[in-house]
Design a protein around this motif. Sequence first.
Motif, PDB file in Angstrom:
ATOM      1  N   SER A   1       0.808  -1.221   0.000  1.00 50.88           N
ATOM      2  CA  SER A   1       0.000   0.000   0.000  1.00 50.88           C
ATOM      3  C   SER A   1       0.842   1.274   0.000  1.00 50.88           C
ATOM      4  CB  SER A   1      -0.941   0.003   1.212  1.00 50.88           C
ATOM      5  OG  SER A   1      -0.202  -0.006   2.420  1.00 50.88           O
ATOM      6  N   VAL A   2       2.129   1.167   0.369  1.00 51.24           N
ATOM      7  CA  VAL A   2       3.020   2.329   0.392  1.00 51.24           C
ATOM      8  C   VAL A   2       4.190   2.045  -0.546  1.00 51.24           C
ATOM      9  CG1 VAL A   2       4.437   3.857   1.802  1.00 51.24           C
ATOM     10  CG2 VAL A   2       2.379   2.817   2.776  1.00 51.24           C
ATOM     11  N   SER A   3       4.210   2.687  -1.699  1.00 52.15           N
ATOM     12  CA  SER A   3       5.223   2.384  -2.716  1.00 52.15           C
ATOM     13  C   SER A   3       6.628   2.790  -2.283  1.00 52.15           C
ATOM     14  CB  SER A   3       4.867   3.095  -4.027  1.00 52.15           C
ATOM     15  OG  SER A   3       4.803   4.507  -3.833  1.00 52.15           O
ATOM     16  N   GLU A   4       6.753   3.725  -1.338  1.00 53.27           N
ATOM     17  CA  GLU A   4       8.064   4.192  -0.894  1.00 53.27           C
ATOM     18  C   GLU A   4       8.699   3.296   0.180  1.00 53.27           C
ATOM     19  OE1 GLU A   4       5.495   7.625  -2.175  1.00 53.27           O
ATOM     20  OE2 GLU A   4       5.290   5.977  -0.729  1.00 53.27           O
ATOM     21  N   PHE A   5       7.996   2.245   0.582  1.00 52.44           N
ATOM     22  CA  PHE A   5       8.485   1.317   1.590  1.00 52.44           C
ATOM     23  C   PHE A   5       9.726   0.587   1.062  1.00 52.44           C
ATOM     24  CE2 PHE A   5       6.240  -1.452   5.068  1.00 52.44           C
ATOM     25  CZ  PHE A   5       7.264  -1.144   5.944  1.00 52.44           C
ATOM     26  N   VAL A   6      10.835   0.641   1.798  1.00 54.45           N
ATOM     27  CA  VAL A   6      12.092   0.011   1.381  1.00 54.45           C
ATOM     28  C   VAL A   6      12.341  -1.286   2.138  1.00 54.45           C
ATOM     29  CG1 VAL A   6      14.606   0.267   1.295  1.00 54.45           C
ATOM     30  CG2 VAL A   6      13.132   2.204   0.711  1.00 54.45           C
TER      31      VAL A   6
ATOM     32  N   ARG B   1      18.430  10.876   1.938  1.00 57.89           N
ATOM     33  CA  ARG B   1      18.152   9.713   1.092  1.00 57.89           C
ATOM     34  C   ARG B   1      17.003   8.853   1.599  1.00 57.89           C
ATOM     35  NH1 ARG B   1      23.447   6.383   0.368  1.00 57.89           N
ATOM     36  NH2 ARG B   1      22.017   5.203  -0.951  1.00 57.89           N
ATOM     37  N   HIS B   2      16.808   8.796   2.929  1.00 57.70           N
ATOM     38  CA  HIS B   2      15.819   7.887   3.483  1.00 57.70           C
ATOM     39  C   HIS B   2      15.042   8.527   4.631  1.00 57.70           C
ATOM     40  CE1 HIS B   2      18.871   4.945   1.847  1.00 57.70           C
ATOM     41  NE2 HIS B   2      17.762   4.560   1.253  1.00 57.70           N
ATOM     42  N   THR B   3      13.900   7.912   4.921  1.00 63.08           N
ATOM     43  CA  THR B   3      13.101   8.264   6.088  1.00 63.08           C
ATOM     44  C   THR B   3      12.995   7.033   6.982  1.00 63.08           C
ATOM     45  OG1 THR B   3      11.813   9.949   4.934  1.00 63.08           O
ATOM     46  CG2 THR B   3      10.827   8.979   6.892  1.00 63.08           C
ATOM     47  N   SER B   4      13.217   7.208   8.260  1.00 61.06           N
ATOM     48  CA  SER B   4      13.158   6.089   9.213  1.00 61.06           C
ATOM     49  C   SER B   4      11.995   6.275  10.177  1.00 61.06           C
ATOM     50  CB  SER B   4      14.463   5.991  10.015  1.00 61.06           C
ATOM     51  OG  SER B   4      15.557   5.772   9.171  1.00 61.06           O
ATOM     52  N   LEU B   5      11.340   5.176  10.473  1.00 63.40           N
ATOM     53  CA  LEU B   5      10.277   5.165  11.471  1.00 63.40           C
ATOM     54  C   LEU B   5      10.481   3.948  12.367  1.00 63.40           C
ATOM     55  CD1 LEU B   5       7.523   6.096  12.650  1.00 63.40           C
ATOM     56  CD2 LEU B   5       6.427   4.587  10.972  1.00 63.40           C
ATOM     57  N   SER B   6      10.563   4.178  13.657  1.00 61.98           N
ATOM     58  CA  SER B   6      10.712   3.084  14.620  1.00 61.98           C
ATOM     59  C   SER B   6       9.628   3.193  15.679  1.00 61.98           C
ATOM     60  CB  SER B   6      12.090   3.122  15.276  1.00 61.98           C
ATOM     61  OG  SER B   6      13.096   2.855  14.327  1.00 61.98           O
TER      62      SER B   6
ATOM     63  N   THR C   1      11.799   5.565   1.296  1.00 62.40           N
ATOM     64  CA  THR C   1      12.528   6.563   0.529  1.00 62.40           C
ATOM     65  C   THR C   1      12.235   7.937   1.126  1.00 62.40           C
ATOM     66  OG1 THR C   1      10.746   7.043  -1.048  1.00 62.40           O
ATOM     67  CG2 THR C   1      12.178   5.159  -1.545  1.00 62.40           C
ATOM     68  N   SER C   2      13.057   8.909   0.789  1.00 63.58           N
ATOM     69  CA  SER C   2      12.886  10.251   1.354  1.00 63.58           C
ATOM     70  C   SER C   2      11.630  10.950   0.829  1.00 63.58           C
ATOM     71  CB  SER C   2      14.113  11.110   1.026  1.00 63.58           C
ATOM     72  OG  SER C   2      14.316  11.184  -0.388  1.00 63.58           O
ATOM     73  N   LEU C   3      10.958  10.364  -0.172  1.00 59.55           N
ATOM     74  CA  LEU C   3       9.785  10.980  -0.763  1.00 59.55           C
ATOM     75  C   LEU C   3       8.489  10.680   0.000  1.00 59.55           C
ATOM     76  CD1 LEU C   3      10.515  10.280  -4.541  1.00 59.55           C
ATOM     77  CD2 LEU C   3      10.973  12.389  -3.259  1.00 59.55           C
ATOM     78  N   VAL C   4       8.556   9.740   0.941  1.00 56.24           N
ATOM     79  CA  VAL C   4       7.340   9.350   1.636  1.00 56.24           C
ATOM     80  C   VAL C   4       6.854  10.480   2.555  1.00 56.24           C
ATOM     81  CG1 VAL C   4       8.460   8.352   3.665  1.00 56.24           C
ATOM     82  CG2 VAL C   4       6.257   7.425   2.891  1.00 56.24           C
ATOM     83  N   SER C   5       5.554  10.611   2.657  1.00 54.08           N
ATOM     84  CA  SER C   5       5.004  11.581   3.594  1.00 54.08           C
ATOM     85  C   SER C   5       4.910  10.972   4.983  1.00 54.08           C
ATOM     86  CB  SER C   5       3.614  12.020   3.141  1.00 54.08           C
ATOM     87  OG  SER C   5       2.690  10.926   3.237  1.00 54.08           O
ATOM     88  N   LYS C   6       4.880  11.820   5.995  1.00 56.44           N
ATOM     89  CA  LYS C   6       4.800  11.322   7.369  1.00 56.44           C
ATOM     90  C   LYS C   6       3.494  10.569   7.582  1.00 56.44           C
ATOM     91  CE  LYS C   6       5.363  12.806  12.169  1.00 56.44           C
ATOM     92  NZ  LYS C   6       5.621  13.964  13.064  1.00 56.44           N
ATOM     93  N   GLU C   7       2.405  11.045   6.985  1.00 55.81           N
ATOM     94  CA  GLU C   7       1.110  10.379   7.130  1.00 55.81           C
ATOM     95  C   GLU C   7       1.141   8.976   6.547  1.00 55.81           C
ATOM     96  OE1 GLU C   7       1.614  13.417   5.927  1.00 55.81           O
ATOM     97  OE2 GLU C   7       0.852  14.573   7.638  1.00 55.81           O
ATOM     98  N   ALA C   8       1.780   8.818   5.377  1.00 53.39           N
ATOM     99  CA  ALA C   8       1.844   7.504   4.735  1.00 53.39           C
ATOM    100  C   ALA C   8       2.732   6.548   5.530  1.00 53.39           C
ATOM    101  CB  ALA C   8       2.362   7.642   3.308  1.00 53.39           C
ATOM    102  N   ALA C   9       3.834   7.062   6.059  1.00 50.88           N
ATOM    103  CA  ALA C   9       4.762   6.215   6.807  1.00 50.88           C
ATOM    104  C   ALA C   9       4.142   5.718   8.093  1.00 50.88           C
ATOM    105  CB  ALA C   9       6.034   7.001   7.107  1.00 50.88           C
ATOM    106  N   VAL C  10       3.473   6.600   8.802  1.00 46.97           N
ATOM    107  CA  VAL C  10       2.879   6.226  10.085  1.00 46.97           C
ATOM    108  C   VAL C  10       1.629   5.386   9.894  1.00 46.97           C
ATOM    109  CG1 VAL C  10       1.794   7.147  12.170  1.00 46.97           C
ATOM    110  CG2 VAL C  10       3.819   8.254  11.228  1.00 46.97           C
TER     111      VAL C  10
END
Length: 255
Positions: free
Chosen positions: A165-170, A227-232, A246-255
């Motif tokens: 569902s999140v294309s920026e997921f690495v 280059r990247h966004t991290s969520l823990s 990837t660094s293009l992801v929005s905070k809403e999509a990542a969370v």
Amino acid sequence: DLISESNSNPAFLLNAVNCLYIDGGLRKRIGNTLRKSKTKSLLYSIMLAGTQLVSLVQTKDRPLTPTDLLLLVNFVTNSQSFQSSESWAPICLPKVSDKGFLHSYIHFLEEDICLIMVTSDPTDFYNLKQCKEKIVASFAETNVMESVVAAFQDSNKYVDEIESSVSEFVHFVYKSINTSQFFMPALRPPFDTKHARKELMRRYQRVHARMLSQRKPHEIYYEVSERHTSLSWFRLKEFEMHAVFTSLVSKEAAV
């Protein structure tokens, strides 16, 4: 082996063992079969697929720590002699006992599928051999081996095959704190090189340290770099999860 993987395997960072991604019902059937086939001195019954844990059955009074389990996995999977025939070998598991050896019955049921039974009785070989034969017969009745082999052959799933569902997921690593087991998907190019794996593990290590370095651990940690966004996400006594986008992801999509 343990030394060569120390910079690229999150097992050491998380103090956990990598588990094989299989159906929960299949894992439960395997555990029940191992639990029914035992001797008086049997301490642990373990089934591995490569270096991934399929099932672990242990005594309540002497639980096997991740450190000792990693030692056992390394011991078994780095000796070619174990793969040619059933084996009987002494092993020291320091967290269980640092004053002597336990004894391990080792048998590869298939090329990469191994059964390990650890006992405190040095004369238990033939009793454990009979246990193994009962386990094999039970597995044959329900096609367990075929299912485990298929799961192992299909275990290198990419993150988008698990969560699309999140294309920026690495990539991500998820640890169950209760079982001290973790799961992570395979790395897709260009993140599958030795350098990229090491860089990713360094990111996990840095974020892990920042989350747990405070007197009160952070429950959620979010970091954006060039280059990247991290969520823990850390929840005491439940789970620990680290994800990279990837660094293009929005905070809403990542969370």
